[in-house]
Design an enzyme around this catalytic site. Structure first.
Site, PDB file in Angstrom:
ATOM      1  N   HIS A  25       0.892  -1.367   0.008  1.00 26.98           N
ATOM      2  CA  HIS A  25       0.020   0.045  -0.220  1.00 26.98           C
ATOM      3  C   HIS A  25       0.822   1.186  -0.095  1.00 26.98           C
ATOM      4  O   HIS A  25       0.443   2.469  -0.555  1.00 26.98           O
ATOM      5  CB  HIS A  25      -0.948   0.028   1.208  1.00 26.98           C
ATOM      6  CG  HIS A  25      -2.397  -0.892   0.957  1.00 26.98           C
ATOM      7  ND1 HIS A  25      -2.300  -2.093   1.242  1.00 26.98           N
ATOM      8  CD2 HIS A  25      -3.539  -0.751   0.045  1.00 26.98           C
ATOM      9  CE1 HIS A  25      -3.780  -2.766   0.845  1.00 26.98           C
ATOM     10  NE2 HIS A  25      -4.078  -1.523  -0.134  1.00 26.98           N
ATOM     11  N   CYS A  62      -9.584  -2.762 -10.401  1.00 26.48           N
ATOM     12  CA  CYS A  62      -9.118  -1.857  -9.733  1.00 26.48           C
ATOM     13  C   CYS A  62      -7.746  -1.823  -9.131  1.00 26.48           C
ATOM     14  O   CYS A  62      -7.193  -1.054  -8.370  1.00 26.48           O
ATOM     15  CB  CYS A  62      -9.901  -1.324  -8.762  1.00 26.48           C
ATOM     16  SG  CYS A  62     -10.360  -2.487  -7.412  1.00 26.48           S
ATOM     17  N   ARG A  99       2.003  -9.679  -0.646  1.00 22.90           N
ATOM     18  CA  ARG A  99       2.235  -8.530  -1.700  1.00 22.90           C
ATOM     19  C   ARG A  99       3.254  -7.364  -1.303  1.00 22.90           C
ATOM     20  O   ARG A  99       3.894  -6.749  -2.041  1.00 22.90           O
ATOM     21  CB  ARG A  99       0.934  -8.059  -2.124  1.00 22.90           C
ATOM     22  CG  ARG A  99       0.283  -7.126  -0.696  1.00 22.90           C
ATOM     23  CD  ARG A  99      -1.230  -6.929  -1.068  1.00 22.90           C
ATOM     24  NE  ARG A  99      -1.317  -5.578  -1.376  1.00 22.90           N
ATOM     25  CZ  ARG A  99      -2.409  -4.985  -1.603  1.00 22.90           C
ATOM     26  NH1 ARG A  99      -3.533  -5.547  -1.517  1.00 22.90           N
ATOM     27  NH2 ARG A  99      -2.627  -3.754  -1.838  1.00 22.90           N
ATOM     28  N   GLU A 138     -11.535 -10.364  -4.953  1.00 24.42           N
ATOM     29  CA  GLU A 138      -9.968 -10.467  -4.568  1.00 24.42           C
ATOM     30  C   GLU A 138      -9.443 -11.623  -3.489  1.00 24.42           C
ATOM     31  O   GLU A 138      -8.116 -11.575  -3.432  1.00 24.42           O
ATOM     32  CB  GLU A 138      -9.576  -8.921  -4.102  1.00 24.42           C
ATOM     33  CG  GLU A 138     -10.252  -8.633  -2.469  1.00 24.42           C
ATOM     34  CD  GLU A 138      -9.863  -7.402  -2.011  1.00 24.42           C
ATOM     35  OE1 GLU A 138      -9.166  -6.621  -2.498  1.00 24.42           O
ATOM     36  OE2 GLU A 138     -10.739  -6.962  -1.198  1.00 24.42           O
ATOM     37  N   ARG A 172     -15.444   2.337  -1.486  1.00 26.39           N
ATOM     38  CA  ARG A 172     -15.064   1.170  -0.762  1.00 26.39           C
ATOM     39  C   ARG A 172     -15.169   1.252   0.558  1.00 26.39           C
ATOM     40  O   ARG A 172     -14.412   2.064   1.263  1.00 26.39           O
ATOM     41  CB  ARG A 172     -13.627   0.625  -1.481  1.00 26.39           C
ATOM     42  CG  ARG A 172     -13.450  -0.819  -0.499  1.00 26.39           C
ATOM     43  CD  ARG A 172     -12.186  -1.429  -1.002  1.00 26.39           C
ATOM     44  NE  ARG A 172     -11.016  -0.720  -0.546  1.00 26.39           N
ATOM     45  CZ  ARG A 172      -9.541  -1.109  -0.735  1.00 26.39           C
ATOM     46  NH1 ARG A 172      -9.311  -2.012  -1.557  1.00 26.39           N
ATOM     47  NH2 ARG A 172      -8.615  -0.580  -0.082  1.00 26.39           N
ATOM     48  N   ASN A 193      -4.637  -7.062  -7.087  1.00 28.96           N
ATOM     49  CA  ASN A 193      -3.303  -7.063  -5.837  1.00 28.96           C
ATOM     50  C   ASN A 193      -3.671  -8.119  -4.801  1.00 28.96           C
ATOM     51  O   ASN A 193      -2.535  -8.704  -4.550  1.00 28.96           O
ATOM     52  CB  ASN A 193      -3.213  -5.574  -4.959  1.00 28.96           C
ATOM     53  CG  ASN A 193      -3.176  -4.343  -5.946  1.00 28.96           C
ATOM     54  OD1 ASN A 193      -2.775  -4.363  -6.958  1.00 28.96           O
ATOM     55  ND2 ASN A 193      -3.631  -3.131  -5.432  1.00 28.96           N
ATOM     56  N   ASP A 194      -4.858  -8.034  -4.373  1.00 21.63           N
ATOM     57  CA  ASP A 194      -5.005  -9.127  -3.476  1.00 21.63           C
ATOM     58  C   ASP A 194      -5.306 -10.584  -4.036  1.00 21.63           C
ATOM     59  O   ASP A 194      -4.824 -11.587  -3.366  1.00 21.63           O
ATOM     60  CB  ASP A 194      -5.927  -8.730  -2.651  1.00 21.63           C
ATOM     61  CG  ASP A 194      -5.491  -7.866  -1.396  1.00 21.63           C
ATOM     62  OD1 ASP A 194      -4.442  -8.253  -0.664  1.00 21.63           O
ATOM     63  OD2 ASP A 194      -6.411  -6.968  -1.086  1.00 21.63           O
ATOM     64  N   ARG A 249     -10.469   4.635  -1.684  1.00 25.06           N
ATOM     65  CA  ARG A 249      -9.949   3.697  -0.605  1.00 25.06           C
ATOM     66  C   ARG A 249     -10.318   4.494   0.933  1.00 25.06           C
ATOM     67  O   ARG A 249      -9.382   5.545   1.175  1.00 25.06           O
ATOM     68  CB  ARG A 249      -8.602   3.521  -0.551  1.00 25.06           C
ATOM     69  CG  ARG A 249      -8.081   2.519  -1.632  1.00 25.06           C
ATOM     70  CD  ARG A 249      -6.778   2.130  -1.494  1.00 25.06           C
ATOM     71  NE  ARG A 249      -6.125   0.853  -2.367  1.00 25.06           N
ATOM     72  CZ  ARG A 249      -5.768   0.924  -3.607  1.00 25.06           C
ATOM     73  NH1 ARG A 249      -5.588   2.020  -4.232  1.00 25.06           N
ATOM     74  NH2 ARG A 249      -5.457  -0.017  -4.147  1.00 25.06           N
TER      75      ARG A 249
HETATM   76  C1  PEP Z   1      -6.570  -4.638  -4.586  1.00 23.94           C
HETATM   77  O1  PEP Z   1      -6.400  -5.625  -3.870  1.00 23.94           O
HETATM   78  O2  PEP Z   1      -6.265  -5.175  -5.944  1.00 23.94           O
HETATM   79  C2  PEP Z   1      -7.112  -3.328  -4.492  1.00 23.94           C
HETATM   80  C3  PEP Z   1      -7.697  -2.489  -5.185  1.00 23.94           C
HETATM   81  O3  PEP Z   1      -7.252  -2.990  -3.069  1.00 23.94           O
HETATM   82  P1  PEP Z   1      -6.109  -2.755  -1.803  1.00 23.94           P
HETATM   83  O4  PEP Z   1      -4.747  -2.705  -2.807  1.00 23.94           O
HETATM   84  O5  PEP Z   1      -6.511  -1.652  -1.364  1.00 23.94           O
HETATM   85  O6  PEP Z   1      -5.985  -4.144  -1.226  1.00 23.94           O
HETATM   86 MG    MG Z   2      -7.356  -5.442  -1.863  1.00 19.75          MG
END
Ligand code: PEP
Ligand code: MG
Length: 606
Positions: free
Chosen positions: A215, A528, A491, A457, A358, A480-481, A322
């Site tokens: 993040h 996203c 990650r 995710e 979100r 990402n998740d 976010r």
């Molecule tokens: C993701 O997991 O791809 C996402 C957009 O949310 P975050 O990166 O905030 O976990």
């Molecule tokens: Mg996520």
């Protein structure tokens, strides 16, 4: 500000020092030329720390210093309570009482009164005032002959160290304390440290931990601060004040650059600035393929200040707001009204274009002090996002009410992260209905027909996507998740970053299945996560059938230009081929080759 305009006063190379090049992970594009500011725990380490020197302030700074002092006390109180909670099962009653004694010191009115006095009357900074007062206390307790009391001096010292650390941390997190044109180097910067960075004086940062999808990296891109992460054992070789260059495109850090390197980077910055200016000219164009298919391009934001950049880059909406950044670094939990005002403003500023809010996703690598943090062995698998609702339902309910109410000001949609099962979404939808009823009986206006989506995710969500799709209005793939959980790769851990492969066949299959389930139920799918921002992957994602891509505003231009140079037909063929590849590198090579052919200038954008 484009990511290219972050140059500072170019340092002159020191003839005594040889240029050294370090490799890390490119986290946020852009080039920064400046001098190092070493940081520790979000706090600046000045060239020589004069810990015992008294620091005076002007009269008008007193209120702020008093505030800082109380924020440090609050933080210390939270930490002690958390320790107490963690250890409550393993400590004897007597030992647990030690923490009560520590809390008494933190809450001692005489002590805080004296510190406030020293700040206001002697015009000392919070840190100096506290040091002066606490030293007096410790000396007094240590001088008595009673052994019990003498031992209490140890407790006071312990708490004093904690308060001082928090004071120092808070103090140096404040914007105006950073020397101008700094490039931060640190072992780690948490997402909250990053959110608090002084954007006027921070040209870039390089940290030892993290990866592209931590993040902290995401936030750097959103703030358009060039950054390199995963620079293992880097800080021990640096000093505050060293001249350096950060190349956030290639993941390079050059310490003590020589004149030739400085020249090269100055020219690179100019070229890329030109290219981004050109892309900005295209911001009113649609992201339409050569054969007439439109992809919705949206932008991700972390707070309300990001909305201006969304408008500038020509994104068609906010694909991901976010909301956790409303909580990170806040002295108190944001209440319903505060959140309502923020969401309402975002909706109004976007003039009817979609704004996807979100719900809170705290946990994982975003830990929060105002929500008593859970210290868990596996934070990414623990109390994160909607899972917090079981323990703290009011957090979710407050947000739901704020979002529902703000829905009257524009086109707001609600998105739930970290859904892994049908039960979870059913519970959330029930909760939402209850909050609607409450608003109704309170005669508060709200949008009762607000669209609701889930993030796909967690691999289980992708597998049961059909069931989920029948319950909601849209999907948003959190790649990402999704990548982290399907490949079992943390990650934010630089040591396993090489395994974090967005084009892994398993990931592509999960995306394909999600799109299929959504199409069956006639709902749209957005991506996203960070893969949406990578132009090399754009043809593949378009070919997999997603209808929307949401990314940091700086990436919208390159992705838009690329989409305008490809055909849907070609992208679908490419996706078909990629789905039959056995390895991540094979499919990556296919999509990269396709993208570079469609857009030859891509190489200089990357
Ligand atoms: C993701 O997991 O791809 C996402 C957009 O949310 P975050 O990166 O905030 O976990
Ligand atoms: Mg996520």
């Amino acid at each position: 500000m484009s990511d290219e305009t972050t140059s500072g006063s170019a340092p002159s190379p020191s003839p005594a020092q040889k240029e050294v090049l370090y490799h890390g992970i490119p986290a946020s594009p852009g080039i920064a030329i400046g001098t190092v500011l070493l940081m520790d725990n979000g706090a600046a380490i000045p060239p020589e720390r004069e810990a015992d020197q008294e620091e005076t302030i002007s009269e008008d700074q007193a209120d702020r210093e008093v505030e800082l002092f109380h924020a440090a006390l609050k933080q210390t109180r939270l930490e002690i309570k958390e320790m107490q909670k963690q250890l409550q099962n393993s400590l004897e009653e007597r030992e647990a009482g030690i923490f009560d004694a520590h809390l008494l010191i933190v809450d001692d009115r005489m002590l805080s009164g004296e510190v406030e006095n020293a700040i206001r009357k002697k015009q000392l900074s919070a840190a100096s005032a506290f040091r002066k007062v606490i030293q007096k206390y410790i000396a007094a307790i240590s001088s008595v002959s009673d052994r019990y009391l003498q031992e209490r001096a140890g407790d006071v010292k312990d708490v004093a160290t904690r308060i001082t650390k928090n004071l120092h941390g808070l103090e140096h997190r404040t914007a105006e304390k950073l020397p101008g044109q700094s490039i931060i180097a640190a072992r780690d910067l948490t997402p909250s440290d990053t959110a608090m960075l002084d954007r006027d004086n921070t040209l870039g940062f390089a940290i030892e931990t993290g990866s592209r999808t931590s993040h902290t990296a995401i936030l750097a891109r959103s703030l358009q601060i060039p950054a390199v992460v995963g620079m293992q054992h880097f800080c021990e070789r640096l000093h505050t004040g060293d001249p350096l260059i950060i190349d956030g495109y290639l993941g390079l850090v050059i310490v003590h650059p020589d004149e030739e390197t400085l020249d090269l980077y100055r020219r690179k910055m100019e070229r890329r600035e030109q290219l981004y200016a050109e892309l900005l000219q295209e911001s009113r164009m649609r992201a339409e393929t050569l054969d007439g298919y439109c992809i919705q391009l949206s932008a991700n934001v972390e707070d309300i200040s990001g909305v201006a950049e969304v408008q500038r880059c020509g994104a068609e909406g906010i694909g991901l707001f976010r909301t956790e950044y409303l909580y990170l670094n806040a002295a108190t939990l944001p209440d319903e009204e505060t959140q309502y005002q923020v969401f309402r403003k975002a909706a109004a500023d976007m003039h009817g274009r979609p704004v996807v809010i979100r719900t809170l996703d705290i946990g994982g690598d975003k830990l929060e002090s105002t929500i008593s943090a859970y210290r868990e062995p596996n934070p990414f698998l623990g109390m994160r996002a909607i899972r917090l609702c079981r323990d703290k339902p009011e957090l979710m309910r407050t947000q739901m009410r704020a979002v529902l109410r703000a829905g009257t000001a524009g086109n707001i949609r609600l998105l739930f992260p970290m859904v892994s099962s049908v039960d979870e979404i059913d519970d959330l939808l029930d909760m939402l209905d209850e909050e609607k009823k409450k608003l109704m009986s309170a005669q508060q206006p709200f949008n009762g027909a607000m669209e609701v989506g889930v993030m796909i995710e967690i691999p289980s969500a992708a597998v049961i996507a059909e069931e989920l799709a029948s319950r909601v209005d849209f999907f948003s793939i959190g790649s990402n998740d999704l990548i982290q959980y399907s490949l079992a790769v943390d990650r934010s851990n630089e040591k396993v970053a090489y395994l974090y492969n967005p084009t892994h066949p398993a990931v592509l299959t999960l995306i394909r299945d999600t799109v299929r389930a959504a199409r069956k139920n006639d709902i749209p799918v957005c991506i996203c996560g960070e893969i949406a921002a990578d132009p090399l992957l754009t043809p593949l994602l378009v070919g997999l059938g997603v209808s929307e891509l949401s990314m940091s505003p700086a990436s919208v231009g390159p992705v838009r230009r690329l989409i305008r140079r490809i055909t849907m037909h070609g992208a679908e063929e490419l996706a078909e081929k990629a789905l039959s590849c056995r390895t991540a590198s094979e499919s990556l090579a296919l999509t990269s080759e396709y993208a570079k052919k469609a857009l030859p200038e891509l190489a200089s954008l990357l």
